[in-house]
Each structure stands twice: as C-alpha cells, then as structure tokens.
Write a protein that holds these residues in place. Structure first.
Motif, PDB file in Angstrom:
ATOM      1  N   LYS A  88      -2.102  -1.367  -3.730  1.00 49.04           N
ATOM      2  CA  LYS A  88      -3.456  -1.143  -3.235  1.00 49.04           C
ATOM      3  C   LYS A  88      -3.842   0.343  -3.258  1.00 49.04           C
ATOM      4  O   LYS A  88      -2.991   1.207  -3.061  1.00 49.04           O
ATOM      5  CB  LYS A  88      -3.581  -1.638  -1.784  1.00 49.04           C
ATOM      6  N   ASP A  89      -5.138   0.612  -3.437  1.00 42.38           N
ATOM      7  CA  ASP A  89      -5.716   1.957  -3.202  1.00 42.38           C
ATOM      8  C   ASP A  89      -4.889   3.071  -3.823  1.00 42.38           C
ATOM      9  O   ASP A  89      -4.333   3.920  -3.130  1.00 42.38           O
ATOM     10  CB  ASP A  89      -5.825   2.235  -1.686  1.00 42.38           C
ATOM     11  N   GLY A 114     -10.462  -2.716  -9.576  1.00 40.23           N
ATOM     12  CA  GLY A 114     -11.033  -1.796  -8.594  1.00 40.23           C
ATOM     13  C   GLY A 114     -10.153  -0.551  -8.578  1.00 40.23           C
ATOM     14  O   GLY A 114      -9.957   0.083  -9.615  1.00 40.23           O
ATOM     15  N   ASP A 115      -9.608  -0.220  -7.394  1.00 42.31           N
ATOM     16  CA  ASP A 115      -8.664   0.904  -7.350  1.00 42.31           C
ATOM     17  C   ASP A 115      -7.252   0.394  -7.062  1.00 42.31           C
ATOM     18  O   ASP A 115      -6.409   1.119  -6.545  1.00 42.31           O
ATOM     19  CB  ASP A 115      -9.106   1.939  -6.292  1.00 42.31           C
ATOM     20  N   ASP A 116      -6.992  -0.881  -7.400  1.00 44.16           N
ATOM     21  CA  ASP A 116      -5.658  -1.453  -7.220  1.00 44.16           C
ATOM     22  C   ASP A 116      -5.007  -1.654  -8.592  1.00 44.16           C
ATOM     23  O   ASP A 116      -5.701  -1.921  -9.569  1.00 44.16           O
ATOM     24  CB  ASP A 116      -5.743  -2.836  -6.537  1.00 44.16           C
ATOM     25  N   LYS A 127      -5.873   5.472  -6.109  1.00 41.39           N
ATOM     26  CA  LYS A 127      -6.557   6.677  -6.626  1.00 41.39           C
ATOM     27  C   LYS A 127      -6.176   6.892  -8.099  1.00 41.39           C
ATOM     28  O   LYS A 127      -5.604   7.913  -8.486  1.00 41.39           O
ATOM     29  CB  LYS A 127      -6.190   7.915  -5.798  1.00 41.39           C
ATOM     30  N   TYR A 128      -6.503   5.903  -8.903  1.00 41.97           N
ATOM     31  CA  TYR A 128      -6.038   5.823 -10.295  1.00 41.97           C
ATOM     32  C   TYR A 128      -6.281   7.092 -11.127  1.00 41.97           C
ATOM     33  O   TYR A 128      -5.397   7.525 -11.861  1.00 41.97           O
ATOM     34  CB  TYR A 128      -6.670   4.599 -10.973  1.00 41.97           C
ATOM     35  N   PRO A 129      -7.459   7.725 -10.999  1.00 41.58           N
ATOM     36  CA  PRO A 129      -7.687   8.923 -11.838  1.00 41.58           C
ATOM     37  C   PRO A 129      -6.692  10.053 -11.571  1.00 41.58           C
ATOM     38  O   PRO A 129      -6.499  10.920 -12.422  1.00 41.58           O
ATOM     39  CB  PRO A 129      -9.112   9.361 -11.450  1.00 41.58           C
ATOM     40  N   GLU A 130      -6.039  10.036 -10.402  1.00 40.88           N
ATOM     41  CA  GLU A 130      -5.093  11.111 -10.063  1.00 40.88           C
ATOM     42  C   GLU A 130      -3.670  10.816 -10.547  1.00 40.88           C
ATOM     43  O   GLU A 130      -2.761  11.593 -10.291  1.00 40.88           O
ATOM     44  CB  GLU A 130      -5.055  11.322  -8.532  1.00 40.88           C
ATOM     45  N   LEU A 137      -5.891  -2.529 -14.004  1.00 40.15           N
ATOM     46  CA  LEU A 137      -6.592  -1.883 -12.904  1.00 40.15           C
ATOM     47  C   LEU A 137      -7.645  -2.860 -12.402  1.00 40.15           C
ATOM     48  O   LEU A 137      -8.470  -3.343 -13.173  1.00 40.15           O
ATOM     49  CB  LEU A 137      -7.240  -0.594 -13.417  1.00 40.15           C
ATOM     50  N   THR A 174       0.850  -1.190   0.000  1.00 43.11           N
ATOM     51  CA  THR A 174       0.000   0.000   0.000  1.00 43.11           C
ATOM     52  C   THR A 174       0.881   1.234   0.000  1.00 43.11           C
ATOM     53  O   THR A 174       1.769   1.354   0.850  1.00 43.11           O
ATOM     54  CB  THR A 174      -0.900   0.013   1.260  1.00 43.11           C
TER      55      THR A 174
END
Length: 435
Positions: free
Chosen positions: A260-261, A285-287, A263-266, A283, A18
């Motif tokens: 993990k986690d 989920g958000d992983d 925040k892909y759009p950023e 991708l 993470t």
C-alpha cells in the motif's frame, strides 16, 4: 540468549502490507530539528530501535519531545544542554548509534561546536566518516581528537560558505554538510552531492523552514546561508527498502500481495530491477499489486549475455536491496551476476543460503553468481544468525519460502531496520514466532 524468530516456511501468503516510514530519511530529518528553536512536527516515523534511540538522545540533550500518536512526534529544540556532549551518557548512547553522527552538522550550524564519540555500527566493511569531516573542515570547522576520552571536539564558531567537491556521494555526508551550511555565512556549493529521495526530502523540509537550497534532486546543490530557521511539518516517505523486500517476498513465496501507499515516483528503478528478474507487478493507484506467480524468469541482456545487477549511487540501484535481489534470484529461472560495488563483505551471508540448498557461486567479496532453481527444488529450513539489517531480512524471506523450520538468531539486527516485522508478516499468513 537473544531473541530469535522460528519460521515454518513453504506457505504462500496473501493480503495487504503497508511499508513503514523510511528509516534513513528519519535519521536525517529528526536531526534537523536541532537547527531551530521552533516546533517541528514529523509524521510517519518508524518505530524501530535506531530511530527511537536518536529521539531519546535528543530528549537527553534538552529537546522537548512530544509523541502525538503512533507515528507522529513534535520536537522543540529550545534549550540544548551543550555540556551533555562531553558526558559518559552521551558517549555510551551516541557511540552505539551510527545515526548520532547526523546531529553534528545541525549543532555546528546553530551553536558553533559539537563533540562526537568514535562511531560503531554494522559489520558491512568500513564505513568512512571522512566525507562528513572534510566537508565541515571546508566550511571552517576545526577538529581535535582526544584519545583519552575517545571524542572528537569540533569548533565551528565561524562557518563560511564555500565550494565543496565531495570525495564520495555519501548520503549521510551530504545531509550533514547541507545542515551545517544552511546557517553558514555566504554561499555553499556541494558538487558530487548524493541525490537520494531522503536527501531531497531533507532539503525540501529545510526550505520550508526558511533555508535557501537549490539544485534539489541533482548532484550539484547550492545553499545560500540564512541567519535563522523556523518550524515546519514534515511527513516521511515510505521505506523503499521495505517495498523492495516485500516485492521479493511475494515472488519467492508465490504469494498475491498488495503493497500500500508506496509513493511510486520516488522508487526510481527499483520496480524495474525486480521486473528484470521476471517478477510481474502492477501499479494500482499508489499501490503495487503482485499476483501469485509459480514461476519467474530472469531476462538476459539484448545480446544474450547474463544479466548483471549492480548497485550505484542514486538514481542507480540502492545497495540495500542487493541482498534481497540475490535471495529472490535463487528461485528464478536463469542466472544473474550480483555485483556489490559500494560495500565490502555484504555478500558473506550466502553461506547460509548454500546450506539451505541455493546454487550460488561467490566469486569474491563483491560478486556472486546465482543459478536459479526455478522452484524445481525448494530451499530447506536451517538455523542461522543475521549479520546485518539487510541480510537479516533476506534470510527471513528465504526462510519463509523454505520447506520446514528455520530459526534466525540475532534478530535485533533485523529490528534495527524493520518495525514489528513478525506481526506484519503474520497478518499475511506467515507462520513466524518470536522466542
């Protein structure tokens, strides 16, 4: 003797990791607590030296700091001791911390004065602070350099909104000027503003506190001054530099890793740049899931010419990941030109990579051509010293992929930016020991 990491490389890793909260965002939003006497809660704060030093500095200034859990703090900047800024204690603490420049904007906005010791920091070429100072001056601040004690005294008793065209789209410069402008009288317009996600986060947080900032995410910010700001809660984004580092680590060591986690759009174009090196990632989920790859091939441009990867202000590719891309390209199939435009002397760690067996031609202080080994030859472990934060992690990735034992000295440079990195890599199966 400073601490060092001893790494036995050449083993594939496996598992989940993470990313920590974004260091660069932390330095900005933690400074912003000085803009109000109300309580502010910030979560996902990384446990790293640069950030801890800033939190400690705020405590010394009179901010009430409470640690709620591992990554969450509350800050209440009710009674600030403004005399502290003339003290030797501030000089020694503030001077050793590049992030300390970030408290100037909020102090000017709220109290009309501040003092700053002459700054220090990384060896990655000159990092000018002119952008900060020119912005403050345009808002009406006056600077007075005192050569006897090495301080700049700043008087800003009457900040007025104005039009500012920045000489460079400096992230910290933009953040500092935004924080000074939110409480200035009238409207401030900042053109050629940096628009990094960190800065967007800061602006959104300030708006929740009662500021009036529009144009967030663009390079033209408009700030209507308000008379006071209130408290809020804020969560830091995950650190995109760590995310990029872990993508590179997975590819180079042939490991199956889930980040993990994220925040892909950023993440902007970061995933795409690694895909251009031939790295598969998906991708979920958000992983971000990276399968174990024996092999990755650098794309060429459509006309068949050699791929060039260069840094540029956001939404371009961040300079902080160029050293990582350079290292990852060592084991790719094909060649790539790495062009470091924004900082000088950031490529000078390639001599260590050459000692490890990499095929790199350093063209000049800004450009290096990497001729990929396609995993036909493994790098060999060596002893080396880390010159700056990002090179340090690049060398760490190289060492984890190399055959045999590597020792990296000066690891406090790595730890300024990456929390508990040895423990987190061990959890993936890395053979890394601190000595």
């Amino acid at each position: 003797m400073n601490n060092a990491f001893v790494i036995n490389g050449g083993k594939p890793l496996k598992g989940e990791i993470t990313p920590q909260g974004a260091k660069n965002e932390a330095l900005q939003v933690i400074s912003a607590v000085l803009l109000t006497d109300q309580k502010i809660t910030i979560s996902n704060i990384p446990d790293i030296k640069d950030v801890n030093k800033l939190i400690e500095l705020l405590g010394d200034m009179g901010v009430i700091v409470e640690k709620i859990d591992d990554d969450t703090y509350t800050f209440t900047a009710k009674d600030i001791d403004l005399d502290f800024f003339q003290s030797e204690a501030f000089k020694s603490k503030g001077g050793g911390l590049r992030g300390s420049i970030m408290i100037v904007g909020p102090l000017l906005a709220r109290f009309g004065k501040a003092a700053i010791p002459k700054p220090g920091g990384d060896k990655i070429g000159r990092r000018r602070l002119d952008t900060h100072f020119l912005g403050f001056e345009k808002l009406g601040a006056r600077f007075d350099y005192n050569p006897d004690n090495g301080f700049f005294n700043v008087d800003a008793s009457n900040l007025q909104g104005t039009y500012i065209l920045l000489d460079e789209a400096s992230v910290t410069g933009t953040a500092n000027i935004v924080m000074a402008a939110v409480l200035a009288k009238g409207v401030t317009t900042i053109y050629n503003a940096a628009c990094e996600p960190y800065l967007q986060q800061l602006c959104k947080m300030l708006n929740r506190m009662g500021a009036k900032i529009s144009g967030i995410g663009s390079n033209l910010l408009t700030i209507e001054g308000v008379t006071s700001l209130g408290g809020t809660e804020h969560r830091l984004l995950p650190d995109m530099i760590e995310i990029g580092s872990f993508i590179g680590l997975a590819a180079m060591t042939g490991s199956e890793i889930t980040i993990k986690d994220v925040k892909y759009p950023e993440l902007g174009m970061i995933p795409d740049v690694f895909k251009r090196l031939g790295i598969k990632l998906e991708l979920r989920g958000d992983d971000i899931y990276i399968p174990a790859q024996d092999h990755y091939e650098i794309e060429t441009f459509i006309d068949g010419s050699i791929m060039t990867i260069a840094d540029a202000p956001w939404p371009g590719f961040t300079p902080d990941l160029l050293s990582i891309v350079l290292v990852v390209a060592i084991q790719a199939k094909g060649s790539v030109l790495i062009h470091q435009k924004m900082f000088e002397s950031r490529l000078f760690f390639v001599d260590k990579l050459l000692d490890m067996g990499a095929q790199i031609i350093l063209c000049d202080p800004h450009r290096a051509t990497v001729i990929g080994l396609d995993k036909q030859v493994q790098l060999r472990g060596i002893s080396m010293t880390s010159p700056d934060i990002r090179a340090g992690v690049s060398l760490l990735i190289a060492a984890l992929s190399a055959q045999g034992k590597s020792t990296i000295y000066n690891i406090e440079q790595i730890e300024r930016g990456y929390q508990h990195i040895d423990a987190r890599l061990k959890a993936l199966g890395a053979d890394i020991t601190r000595i």
